[in-house]
Design a protein around this motif. Structure first.
Motif, PDB file in Angstrom:
ATOM      1  N   ARG A   1       0.742  -0.814   0.449  1.00 28.37           N
ATOM      2  CA  ARG A   1       0.250  -0.453  -0.078  1.00 28.37           C
ATOM      3  C   ARG A   1       0.561   1.365  -0.200  1.00 28.37           C
ATOM      4  O   ARG A   1       2.011   1.498   0.803  1.00 28.37           O
ATOM      5  CB  ARG A   1      -0.860   0.039   1.365  1.00 28.37           C
ATOM      6  CG  ARG A   1      -1.566   1.162   1.561  1.00 28.37           C
ATOM      7  CD  ARG A   1      -2.714   1.466   2.235  1.00 28.37           C
ATOM      8  NE  ARG A   1      -2.756   1.989   3.088  1.00 28.37           N
ATOM      9  CZ  ARG A   1      -3.826   2.698   4.146  1.00 28.37           C
ATOM     10  NH1 ARG A   1      -3.920   1.451   5.457  1.00 28.37           N
ATOM     11  NH2 ARG A   1      -4.403   3.722   4.984  1.00 28.37           N
ATOM     12  N   GLU A   2       0.268   2.629  -0.600  1.00 29.00           N
ATOM     13  CA  GLU A   2       0.986   3.429  -0.436  1.00 29.00           C
ATOM     14  C   GLU A   2       0.418   4.397   0.336  1.00 29.00           C
ATOM     15  O   GLU A   2      -0.682   4.514   0.608  1.00 29.00           O
ATOM     16  CB  GLU A   2       0.709   4.155  -2.198  1.00 29.00           C
ATOM     17  CG  GLU A   2       1.252   5.702  -1.571  1.00 29.00           C
ATOM     18  CD  GLU A   2       1.536   6.466  -3.176  1.00 29.00           C
ATOM     19  OE1 GLU A   2       2.276   6.842  -3.810  1.00 29.00           O
ATOM     20  OE2 GLU A   2       0.299   6.916  -4.034  1.00 29.00           O
ATOM     21  N   VAL A   3       0.718   4.184   1.915  1.00 24.40           N
ATOM     22  CA  VAL A   3       0.455   4.669   2.919  1.00 24.40           C
ATOM     23  C   VAL A   3       0.460   6.527   2.953  1.00 24.40           C
ATOM     24  O   VAL A   3      -0.304   7.046   3.346  1.00 24.40           O
ATOM     25  CB  VAL A   3       1.356   3.953   4.231  1.00 24.40           C
ATOM     26  CG1 VAL A   3       1.198   2.668   4.376  1.00 24.40           C
ATOM     27  CG2 VAL A   3       2.721   4.379   3.682  1.00 24.40           C
ATOM     28  N   LEU A   4       1.607   7.622   2.298  1.00 23.95           N
ATOM     29  CA  LEU A   4       1.740   8.397   2.014  1.00 23.95           C
ATOM     30  C   LEU A   4       2.229   8.696   0.548  1.00 23.95           C
ATOM     31  O   LEU A   4       2.989   8.016  -0.115  1.00 23.95           O
ATOM     32  CB  LEU A   4       2.759   8.891   2.819  1.00 23.95           C
ATOM     33  CG  LEU A   4       2.075   8.760   4.773  1.00 23.95           C
ATOM     34  CD1 LEU A   4       2.709   9.001   5.242  1.00 23.95           C
ATOM     35  CD2 LEU A   4       1.584   9.818   4.948  1.00 23.95           C
ATOM     36  N   PRO A   5       2.040   9.735   0.207  1.00 25.37           N
ATOM     37  CA  PRO A   5       2.813  10.489  -1.488  1.00 25.37           C
ATOM     38  C   PRO A   5       3.850  10.114  -1.726  1.00 25.37           C
ATOM     39  O   PRO A   5       4.764  10.405  -0.528  1.00 25.37           O
ATOM     40  CB  PRO A   5       2.069  11.726  -1.323  1.00 25.37           C
ATOM     41  CG  PRO A   5       1.124  12.091  -1.021  1.00 25.37           C
ATOM     42  CD  PRO A   5       1.420  10.820   0.608  1.00 25.37           C
ATOM     43  N   GLY A   6       4.315   9.170  -2.422  1.00 27.43           N
ATOM     44  CA  GLY A   6       5.511   8.856  -2.120  1.00 27.43           C
ATOM     45  C   GLY A   6       6.095   7.844  -1.573  1.00 27.43           C
ATOM     46  O   GLY A   6       7.400   7.793  -1.401  1.00 27.43           O
ATOM     47  N   VAL A   7       5.288   7.075  -0.637  1.00 29.20           N
ATOM     48  CA  VAL A   7       6.095   6.096   0.257  1.00 29.20           C
ATOM     49  C   VAL A   7       5.039   4.749   0.605  1.00 29.20           C
ATOM     50  O   VAL A   7       3.396   5.171   0.758  1.00 29.20           O
ATOM     51  CB  VAL A   7       6.295   6.640   1.569  1.00 29.20           C
ATOM     52  CG1 VAL A   7       6.217   5.470   3.284  1.00 29.20           C
ATOM     53  CG2 VAL A   7       6.444   8.258   1.375  1.00 29.20           C
ATOM     54  N   GLU A   8       5.962   4.176   0.245  1.00 28.45           N
ATOM     55  CA  GLU A   8       4.682   2.573  -0.241  1.00 28.45           C
ATOM     56  C   GLU A   8       5.359   1.256   0.500  1.00 28.45           C
ATOM     57  O   GLU A   8       6.905   1.797   1.079  1.00 28.45           O
ATOM     58  CB  GLU A   8       4.902   1.975  -1.723  1.00 28.45           C
ATOM     59  CG  GLU A   8       3.874   1.051  -2.022  1.00 28.45           C
ATOM     60  CD  GLU A   8       4.238   0.708  -3.026  1.00 28.45           C
ATOM     61  OE1 GLU A   8       3.446  -0.235  -3.993  1.00 28.45           O
ATOM     62  OE2 GLU A   8       5.013   1.184  -4.058  1.00 28.45           O
ATOM     63  N   VAL A   9       4.853   0.746   1.793  1.00 26.45           N
ATOM     64  CA  VAL A   9       5.248  -0.221   2.389  1.00 26.45           C
ATOM     65  C   VAL A   9       4.448  -1.835   1.415  1.00 26.45           C
ATOM     66  O   VAL A   9       3.794  -1.794   0.664  1.00 26.45           O
ATOM     67  CB  VAL A   9       4.396  -0.436   4.100  1.00 26.45           C
ATOM     68  CG1 VAL A   9       5.169   0.866   4.757  1.00 26.45           C
ATOM     69  CG2 VAL A   9       3.020  -0.618   3.306  1.00 26.45           C
ATOM     70  N   LEU A  10       5.506  -2.776   1.509  1.00 26.98           N
ATOM     71  CA  LEU A  10       5.990  -3.801   0.862  1.00 26.98           C
ATOM     72  C   LEU A  10       5.638  -5.020   1.607  1.00 26.98           C
ATOM     73  O   LEU A  10       7.148  -5.187   2.049  1.00 26.98           O
ATOM     74  CB  LEU A  10       6.233  -4.097  -0.431  1.00 26.98           C
ATOM     75  CG  LEU A  10       6.972  -4.858  -1.024  1.00 26.98           C
ATOM     76  CD1 LEU A  10       5.840  -5.329  -1.996  1.00 26.98           C
ATOM     77  CD2 LEU A  10       8.382  -5.199  -1.677  1.00 26.98           C
ATOM     78  N   PRO A  11       4.702  -5.583   2.264  1.00 30.14           N
ATOM     79  CA  PRO A  11       5.136  -6.940   3.000  1.00 30.14           C
ATOM     80  C   PRO A  11       5.891  -8.093   2.393  1.00 30.14           C
ATOM     81  O   PRO A  11       6.331  -8.260   1.252  1.00 30.14           O
ATOM     82  CB  PRO A  11       3.934  -7.966   2.611  1.00 30.14           C
ATOM     83  CG  PRO A  11       2.125  -7.006   1.899  1.00 30.14           C
ATOM     84  CD  PRO A  11       3.507  -5.925   1.425  1.00 30.14           C
ATOM     85  N   THR A  12       7.259  -8.549   3.855  1.00 31.19           N
ATOM     86  CA  THR A  12       8.291  -8.940   3.287  1.00 31.19           C
ATOM     87  C   THR A  12       8.794  -9.801   4.322  1.00 31.19           C
ATOM     88  O   THR A  12       9.401 -10.379   4.939  1.00 31.19           O
ATOM     89  CB  THR A  12       9.168  -8.126   3.150  1.00 31.19           C
ATOM     90  OG1 THR A  12       9.332  -7.261   4.329  1.00 31.19           O
ATOM     91  CG2 THR A  12       9.609  -7.241   1.868  1.00 31.19           C
ATOM     92  N   PRO A  13       7.182 -11.041   4.268  1.00 31.60           N
ATOM     93  CA  PRO A  13       7.335 -11.826   5.887  1.00 31.60           C
ATOM     94  C   PRO A  13       8.626 -12.822   5.910  1.00 31.60           C
ATOM     95  O   PRO A  13       9.576 -12.976   4.198  1.00 31.60           O
ATOM     96  CB  PRO A  13       6.560 -12.873   5.831  1.00 31.60           C
ATOM     97  CG  PRO A  13       5.912 -12.878   3.677  1.00 31.60           C
ATOM     98  CD  PRO A  13       6.805 -11.373   3.669  1.00 31.60           C
ATOM     99  N   GLY A  14       8.670 -13.628   6.405  1.00 28.78           N
ATOM    100  CA  GLY A  14      10.106 -14.304   7.082  1.00 28.78           C
ATOM    101  C   GLY A  14      10.984 -13.961   8.438  1.00 28.78           C
ATOM    102  O   GLY A  14      10.656 -15.070   9.077  1.00 28.78           O
ATOM    103  N   HIS A  15      11.385 -12.486   8.184  1.00 28.07           N
ATOM    104  CA  HIS A  15      11.988 -12.209   9.653  1.00 28.07           C
ATOM    105  C   HIS A  15      11.116 -12.760  10.828  1.00 28.07           C
ATOM    106  O   HIS A  15      11.415 -13.623  11.891  1.00 28.07           O
ATOM    107  CB  HIS A  15      12.679 -11.685   9.207  1.00 28.07           C
ATOM    108  CG  HIS A  15      13.010 -10.637  10.439  1.00 28.07           C
ATOM    109  ND1 HIS A  15      14.049 -11.272  10.783  1.00 28.07           N
ATOM    110  CD2 HIS A  15      12.945  -9.604  11.268  1.00 28.07           C
ATOM    111  CE1 HIS A  15      14.494 -10.579  11.942  1.00 28.07           C
ATOM    112  NE2 HIS A  15      13.527  -9.284  12.056  1.00 28.07           N
ATOM    113  N   VAL A  16       9.654 -11.927  10.086  1.00 24.78           N
ATOM    114  CA  VAL A  16       9.011 -12.066  11.459  1.00 24.78           C
ATOM    115  C   VAL A  16       7.221 -12.090  11.307  1.00 24.78           C
ATOM    116  O   VAL A  16       7.751 -11.717  10.005  1.00 24.78           O
ATOM    117  CB  VAL A  16       8.558 -10.850  13.071  1.00 24.78           C
ATOM    118  CG1 VAL A  16       9.998 -11.680  13.053  1.00 24.78           C
ATOM    119  CG2 VAL A  16       9.081  -9.748  12.120  1.00 24.78           C
ATOM    120  N   PRO A  17       6.381 -13.131  10.969  1.00 27.88           N
ATOM    121  CA  PRO A  17       5.316 -12.716  10.518  1.00 27.88           C
ATOM    122  C   PRO A  17       5.156 -11.271  10.443  1.00 27.88           C
ATOM    123  O   PRO A  17       4.907 -10.701  10.888  1.00 27.88           O
ATOM    124  CB  PRO A  17       4.400 -12.880  10.991  1.00 27.88           C
ATOM    125  CG  PRO A  17       4.895 -14.435  12.052  1.00 27.88           C
ATOM    126  CD  PRO A  17       5.853 -13.764  12.004  1.00 27.88           C
ATOM    127  N   GLY A  18       4.217 -10.305   9.348  1.00 27.44           N
ATOM    128  CA  GLY A  18       3.734  -9.091   8.924  1.00 27.44           C
ATOM    129  C   GLY A  18       5.109  -8.317   8.430  1.00 27.44           C
ATOM    130  O   GLY A  18       4.511  -6.768   8.948  1.00 27.44           O
TER     131      GLY A  18
END
Length: 251
Positions: free
Chosen positions: A155-172
């Motif tokens: 999701r783009e949470v703010l203009p120009g700022v996107e979060v991308l799920p990268t699980p493995g280290h911990v869930p979520g």
């Protein structure tokens, strides 16, 4: 939009904590960082809040008396206090409008308690997994008065700022993608990848879900290559010189 990297001390870890097979019993200092972003509208975002400032003078605050007390040891000077780092930039915790936590481990969410005015973005899966879990010291982040906006997926949470799920280290777990006007794409892996040696050894056993961690790490690496991005790993010592820190600004 612009970004600067805030040095928030070192975490001295056994090699096995970072990447099993890499100097497993040798204690290695690795950098802990926060990323201060000024958005186009002047509001300010902080990505990860580092280790609690209360570790200064008390490195065993979190894990003292546990079986890992000598495997993960914060090393912080007064200058590494996030309040002091923000003051160098002319800011206080009250000036931070938003916080993104890649995840809620003590070295990425240890100062959440300071940012009572901010909105926090965390993946719902991580928040629910960490709630009450001893591996995620709740005293630093799971507190009344902190406002969490729980994200599900990319999701783009703010203009120009996107979060991308990268699980493995911990869930979520989530990584962050910034699109800066001059620098271009910046990818912040968080602990999806601790250090560059993880790729060389192809060993992801230090993560909760090693196969998922490997998939996430390879995805980020491919994305960085395809987008010619600046790719900043969670705790890679060589990147302290590679990517200049405050007062350097990436625009």
């Amino acid at each position: 939009m612009e970004m600067t990297i805030l040095p928030l001390g070192d975490c001295v870890c056994a090699g096995s904590v970072l990447t099993p097979g890499y100097h497993d019993t040798e204690m290695t200092p690795v950098p802990v960082s926060g990323y201060l972003v000024t958005l186009d509208d002047g509001k300010r975002l902080l990505i990860d809040t580092g280790m609690s400032r209360d570790h200064i003078g008390n490195p065993y605050l979190t894990y003292g008396g546990t079986e890992i007390q000598d495997a993960i040891v914060p090393d912080m000077d007064p200058a590494d206090d996030i309040v002091a780092r923000l003051a160098e930039a002319g800011l206080t915790p009250e000036d931070i409008d938003y916080v993104i936590n890649t995840h809620l481990h003590f070295d990425h969410a240890g100062n959440n308690f300071l940012f009572t005015r901010a909105t926090f973005f965390v993946q719902r899966e991580q928040y629910e997994f960490a709630d009450g879990h001893p591996s995620f010291p709740n005293q630093y982040w799971n507190l009344p008065g902190l406002k969490y906006e729980l994200v599900e997926g990319r999701r783009e949470v703010l203009p120009g700022v996107e979060v991308l799920p990268t699980p493995g280290h911990v869930p979520g777990h989530q990584s962050v993608i910034l699109t800066l006007p001059e620098t271009g794409t910046v990818i912040l892996s968080g602990d999806a990848v601790h250090i560059a040696k993880s790729y060389e050894l192809d060993n992801w056993d230090g993560h909760m879900d090693p196969p998922a961690a490997r998939t996430s790490a390879l995805m980020l690496q491919e994305m960085a290559e395809q987008q010619h991005a600046r790719y900043i790993l969670g705790h890679e010592p060589s990147q302290v010189a590679q990517f200049p820190r405050f007062p350097h600004v990436y625009r």
